[in-house]
Design a protein around this motif. Sequence first.
Motif, PDB file in Angstrom:
ATOM      1  N   ALA B 351       0.838  -1.201   0.000  1.00 24.50           N
ATOM      2  CA  ALA B 351       0.000   0.000   0.000  1.00 24.50           C
ATOM      3  C   ALA B 351       0.870   1.247   0.000  1.00 24.50           C
ATOM      4  CB  ALA B 351      -0.918  -0.004   1.221  1.00 24.50           C
ATOM      5  N   MET B 352       1.978   1.216   0.776  1.00 23.03           N
ATOM      6  CA  MET B 352       2.842   2.391   0.849  1.00 23.03           C
ATOM      7  C   MET B 352       3.436   2.717  -0.520  1.00 23.03           C
ATOM      8  SD  MET B 352       4.752   1.826   4.485  1.00 23.03           S
ATOM      9  CE  MET B 352       5.877   3.191   4.356  1.00 23.03           C
ATOM     10  N   ILE B 353       3.859   1.685  -1.228  1.00 22.32           N
ATOM     11  CA  ILE B 353       4.466   1.918  -2.547  1.00 22.32           C
ATOM     12  C   ILE B 353       3.447   2.559  -3.478  1.00 22.32           C
ATOM     13  CG2 ILE B 353       5.444   0.783  -4.574  1.00 22.32           C
ATOM     14  CD1 ILE B 353       6.620  -1.308  -2.616  1.00 22.32           C
ATOM     15  N   LEU B 354       2.206   2.032  -3.455  1.00 26.27           N
ATOM     16  CA  LEU B 354       1.176   2.593  -4.334  1.00 26.27           C
ATOM     17  C   LEU B 354       0.811   4.013  -3.922  1.00 26.27           C
ATOM     18  CD1 LEU B 354      -1.025  -0.555  -4.770  1.00 26.27           C
ATOM     19  CD2 LEU B 354       0.460   0.528  -6.454  1.00 26.27           C
ATOM     20  N   ILE B 355       0.732   4.238  -2.603  1.00 21.20           N
ATOM     21  CA  ILE B 355       0.393   5.589  -2.147  1.00 21.20           C
ATOM     22  C   ILE B 355       1.497   6.553  -2.542  1.00 21.20           C
ATOM     23  CG2 ILE B 355       0.129   7.029  -0.088  1.00 21.20           C
ATOM     24  CD1 ILE B 355      -1.350   4.673   1.189  1.00 21.20           C
ATOM     25  N   GLY B 356       2.743   6.103  -2.429  1.00 22.81           N
ATOM     26  CA  GLY B 356       3.865   6.950  -2.831  1.00 22.81           C
ATOM     27  C   GLY B 356       3.734   7.389  -4.269  1.00 22.81           C
ATOM     28  N   ALA B 357       3.425   6.442  -5.148  1.00 25.76           N
ATOM     29  CA  ALA B 357       3.276   6.755  -6.563  1.00 25.76           C
ATOM     30  C   ALA B 357       2.082   7.678  -6.784  1.00 25.76           C
ATOM     31  CB  ALA B 357       3.113   5.479  -7.364  1.00 25.76           C
ATOM     32  N   LEU B 358       0.987   7.392  -6.082  1.00 33.82           N
ATOM     33  CA  LEU B 358      -0.241   8.171  -6.263  1.00 33.82           C
ATOM     34  C   LEU B 358      -0.041   9.622  -5.798  1.00 33.82           C
ATOM     35  CD1 LEU B 358      -3.055   7.551  -7.280  1.00 33.82           C
ATOM     36  CD2 LEU B 358      -3.738   7.004  -4.960  1.00 33.82           C
ATOM     37  N   VAL B 359       0.574   9.770  -4.617  1.00 34.12           N
ATOM     38  CA  VAL B 359       0.796  11.117  -4.081  1.00 34.12           C
ATOM     39  C   VAL B 359       1.712  11.905  -5.011  1.00 34.12           C
ATOM     40  CG1 VAL B 359       1.897  12.403  -2.214  1.00 34.12           C
ATOM     41  CG2 VAL B 359       0.349  10.516  -1.689  1.00 34.12           C
ATOM     42  N   ALA B 360       2.752  11.228  -5.512  1.00 32.91           N
ATOM     43  CA  ALA B 360       3.669  11.909  -6.425  1.00 32.91           C
ATOM     44  C   ALA B 360       2.917  12.390  -7.656  1.00 32.91           C
ATOM     45  CB  ALA B 360       4.798  10.972  -6.825  1.00 32.91           C
ATOM     46  N   ALA B 361       2.031  11.534  -8.168  1.00 32.31           N
ATOM     47  CA  ALA B 361       1.292  11.894  -9.379  1.00 32.31           C
ATOM     48  C   ALA B 361       0.383  13.088  -9.137  1.00 32.31           C
ATOM     49  CB  ALA B 361       0.474  10.705  -9.867  1.00 32.31           C
ATOM     50  N   VAL B 362      -0.197  13.165  -7.934  1.00 31.58           N
ATOM     51  CA  VAL B 362      -1.094  14.283  -7.632  1.00 31.58           C
ATOM     52  C   VAL B 362      -0.303  15.561  -7.384  1.00 31.58           C
ATOM     53  CG1 VAL B 362      -2.766  15.180  -5.986  1.00 31.58           C
ATOM     54  CG2 VAL B 362      -2.925  12.814  -6.748  1.00 31.58           C
ATOM     55  N   LEU B 363       0.756  15.433  -6.557  1.00 25.70           N
ATOM     56  CA  LEU B 363       1.545  16.617  -6.206  1.00 25.70           C
ATOM     57  C   LEU B 363       2.221  17.230  -7.419  1.00 25.70           C
ATOM     58  CD1 LEU B 363       3.253  15.906  -2.791  1.00 25.70           C
ATOM     59  CD2 LEU B 363       1.358  17.423  -3.325  1.00 25.70           C
ATOM     60  N   LEU B 364       2.428  16.404  -8.434  1.00 21.70           N
ATOM     61  CA  LEU B 364       3.074  16.887  -9.647  1.00 21.70           C
ATOM     62  C   LEU B 364       2.306  18.038 -10.269  1.00 21.70           C
ATOM     63  CD1 LEU B 364       5.394  16.219 -11.557  1.00 21.70           C
ATOM     64  CD2 LEU B 364       3.794  14.831 -12.850  1.00 21.70           C
ATOM     65  N   ASN B 365       1.004  18.078 -10.012  1.00 24.63           N
ATOM     66  CA  ASN B 365       0.178  19.128 -10.594  1.00 24.63           C
ATOM     67  C   ASN B 365       0.364  20.474  -9.902  1.00 24.63           C
ATOM     68  OD1 ASN B 365      -1.200  17.663 -12.640  1.00 24.63           O
ATOM     69  ND2 ASN B 365      -2.248  16.586 -10.989  1.00 24.63           N
ATOM     70  N   TYR B 366       1.165  20.491  -8.839  1.00 20.59           N
ATOM     71  CA  TYR B 366       1.312  21.729  -8.080  1.00 20.59           C
ATOM     72  C   TYR B 366       2.770  22.109  -7.987  1.00 20.59           C
ATOM     73  CZ  TYR B 366      -3.420  20.728  -6.637  1.00 20.59           C
ATOM     74  OH  TYR B 366      -4.753  20.481  -6.640  1.00 20.59           O
ATOM     75  N   ARG B 367       2.983  23.374  -7.715  1.00 17.85           N
ATOM     76  CA  ARG B 367       4.317  23.771  -7.325  1.00 17.85           C
ATOM     77  C   ARG B 367       4.196  24.565  -6.038  1.00 17.85           C
ATOM     78  NH1 ARG B 367       5.540  28.993  -9.542  1.00 17.85           N
ATOM     79  NH2 ARG B 367       3.717  29.784 -10.603  1.00 17.85           N
ATOM     80  N   VAL B 368       5.297  24.652  -5.317  1.00 20.61           N
ATOM     81  CA  VAL B 368       5.263  25.302  -4.005  1.00 20.61           C
ATOM     82  C   VAL B 368       5.672  26.748  -4.151  1.00 20.61           C
ATOM     83  CG1 VAL B 368       6.204  25.290  -1.682  1.00 20.61           C
ATOM     84  CG2 VAL B 368       5.815  23.141  -2.884  1.00 20.61           C
ATOM     85  N   ARG B 369       4.875  27.629  -3.581  1.00 21.75           N
ATOM     86  CA  ARG B 369       5.245  29.033  -3.529  1.00 21.75           C
ATOM     87  C   ARG B 369       5.341  29.434  -2.082  1.00 21.75           C
ATOM     88  NH1 ARG B 369       2.693  33.469  -7.451  1.00 21.75           N
ATOM     89  NH2 ARG B 369       1.451  33.889  -5.632  1.00 21.75           N
ATOM     90  N   TRP B 370       6.405  30.156  -1.737  1.00 24.94           N
ATOM     91  CA  TRP B 370       6.527  30.625  -0.361  1.00 24.94           C
ATOM     92  C   TRP B 370       5.918  32.007  -0.270  1.00 24.94           C
ATOM     93  CZ3 TRP B 370       7.746  27.335   3.336  1.00 24.94           C
ATOM     94  CH2 TRP B 370       8.355  26.147   2.936  1.00 24.94           C
ATOM     95  N   VAL B 371       4.951  32.148   0.598  1.00 24.91           N
ATOM     96  CA  VAL B 371       4.252  33.417   0.709  1.00 24.91           C
ATOM     97  C   VAL B 371       4.634  34.077   2.020  1.00 24.91           C
ATOM     98  CG1 VAL B 371       2.006  34.512   0.830  1.00 24.91           C
ATOM     99  CG2 VAL B 371       2.351  32.545  -0.646  1.00 24.91           C
TER     100      VAL B 371
END
Lengths: 514, 394
Positions: B351-371
């Motif tokens: 489950a951890m391996i799949l969650i790792g891949a899934l989270v990476a795929a979702v987070l890829l749609n974002y970038r981090v901005r420091w406000v």
Amino acid sequence: MSEPGDAAVSSGSGDGRVVVDLRGIRKEFPGVVACDGANLTVRAGTIHALLGENGAGKTSLVNVLSGVYLPDDGEIWVHGRQRQFHSPADAIAAGIGMVHQEFRLVPTLTVFENVVLGSAPRYLDMGQIIERVAHLAATYSLQTDPARPVWQLSVGERQRVEILKALWRDADVLVLDEPTAVLTPAEAADLGLTLRSMADRGRSVIYISHKLDEVLSVCDEATVLRNGVTVAQPRSLAGIDRSDLAEMMVGETATEIQRPTDQPSGDVVLDLEGISALSDRGLPALHSVDIDVRAGEIVGVAGVSGNGQRELAEAIAGLRPTTAGTMQLAEVDITGTSPRARSRAGLAYVPEDRLGVGLAPTMSVVDNAVVRSYRSMRRRMMLDLRRCEDFCKRLVERFGVQVGRLHEPISALSGGNLQRLLLGRELTGEPKVLVAAQPTRGLDVAGIAAIQSQIVAQRAAGVGVLLISEDLDELLALSDRLIVMYEGQVAARMDPTQVSRADVGAAMAGTASA
Amino acid sequence: MTEPTHAPLHTVARGRARWHRVLVRPVLQRRARVAPAAQAIAFVIGIVLALIAGALLLWGSGNDPVTVYQRMAESSLGGFDALSRTLLRATPLAIAGLAVAVAGSMGLWNIGAEGQMMAGATAAAGFAMVAGDLPGPVLIVLMLVAGAVGGVVLVLGPALARAYLGVSEIITTLMLVEVAIRIVEWLKVGPWKDPESFGFAQISPLPDKASLPGLFGQVHIGVLFAVALLLAFWLAVSRTAWGYELRMAGSSPATARYAGISLQRKVLTALLLSGGLAGLAGAIELSGTATRLEPGLSSGYGFAGIIVAALALMRPSGVAVVAVVFGAVLRGGQSIQTLGVTSSIATILQAMILIGALVAAVLLNYRVRWVRPVGSGADGDAAENPASAGASGV
């Protein structure tokens, strides 16, 4: 005339304290600048109208104020302090309450549960909460039964619950986005009383509306937006009438438009007789409209937005069913036919929402270029991608569209280039009729000029053009004939060479003279 | 006139927002678009991070992470036989994943692929019982056809309801999963009970000739069907007018309507095709790996197909890759249990391996901005302009 909003520099009169001051707000979305230096100054104890045509940036501006959008530039001052809202919760905490057009209520919960949802006091029993909600409702004459489930309520009652929600969270600025669009006249009158009682208690209301009468009777002050910029901020609405407001909203554009040379018009190519249609809410939006367009002429359609122009365009395009009347295109009856059949019969349509209706934002430039012609690009079962690409390249060249890569999502293009591609695509089929809704809205000067010269070129080529626009100068300069819509009807038919802006403004406001 | 007071609420709300004004804080921003290469990289980084976290888990539970990971890799990818075991699991995952992706490309969620797999397997088994006299190859082909029909039948109701009444397909397809499984349970104890199994309730075994021929190692020719289906769907979506309409209807319904495409027909075809593919996956699983129809036959492959399709971003090429990785994780997770890793730890690791891949795929749609907070700096200018820093690779 931006007034500094610091508490120290507030205006002379006693209760004229500035509560909200938005300064130079800029908000850009892919392909369109919604706000480009918009200002809004709201004083305590006033009802402040926020006016402007569709796409003028009103909703974007209040979304910045209510924490939905982070502005790209500009300052938000509330109660004399600069703020930065990262979420609606931040704005609510600062006392900004928002009543959206689409209500955000849980239908299965009761009125009071909806009101306190997410911010219920921890140490009170239900009876006391209900009592408080009822007391709050009574204070502002918001008639509701706190114990009733929301699904049983009428639209007007639901709106009252939304207002109660904001008041419960102690909002001293209430923002209402076109609040009366969903109300009966009686409910609208009640709402006016409620808002007045809020203002009398020192709260402020920001009131977005297209209905000028209503604005004049309900509001104290106004801010008028045009193309994302604040163009007028009358401190008092006394002595201002509807046509003044209409003129402020449509304004004057800087672009010089050459009036096309006169030419004899041909046969009738688009003939609407007694067309009626319903709005998205199922209310009558068009009442037996008669319009005819001849080959080689431009018929302009003016009107304050929300008076049936959108429905008219969609009815002609076949995207909205008509409830009465007949429609002929080049002597072919197209009443009740599909959008595709009308396109084949020679109709080109540039919809108001160029991105989202006219163009699919996430699909590529090529995919969007062949929306009308992909069926002719088939080779057996397959789509001939080479031909699609060639078609797209020719389109891009002919209409001067500036594109990066053809297989990139089209939303990467600027507004002007989107519109060039869309108009170009619609014109390649050699249409007999072009219906263009707000074709130049939100474009830069170069884009406006390119689109307008295309439209004039179509007229010269013998196409009948129905030009629906909120830009009065554009209409007066380009149209051979001018039609003014008011409350879903043709309120006036004018000769654009013979009328003034003021005449058209009066007709748009429903006080027709012609 | 007294205003109702609720002071406690007030202070709580304002207090909660206070830290925004004090701390420099990260804000996730949606990216306009994501480079395809970045997707593959994010996928790998996600899995590697999950493996590192998994190592802590293994170490904490008294196992040697190095040995365990070695065994996982060897048993799933190290050699011909290991690979064949991975592909054996990847086959139903790929077809079920494709089934979900077909609906997904239209913005529809066929959550009930599991049920349609059961319906497909049931139809195929039923056909084998009725037409057991046919020669092997003919029987197998017709079983697969029956399987696809079975899947279509189960999804027909939800598809019609979605297309013409707007009823959410998510709920209807999901509920029919239970129905399909219960029907098989009923067949097991009722009409299809094997008369030769004495008191023990089970369905009669399939004839040997109804089994899919093997390919190499553990793999049967079903894997070829999977590859062919993925290729066919990729071609259909990217190269045909039908696929063009499907993409248009899925990505921008209003534009599709404008272009004269019938949305209802597209919704209907996408869901029926999805159900048919899932049914086919069920029939292939039955004929390829099982000796008889059982209520547990699809063993979660249909649900796993949802994960496969989501990770693959509804793209056929992605489905192929993700299905193989998923198959390897399943195989590896099973094999490490022989090292003494308990099955619960093995499942958590998977489950951890799949969650790792899934989270990476979702987070890829974002970038981090420091406000930076408003008014903290001496100059108001810097305060208002959020500094963008360090867009992360993931």
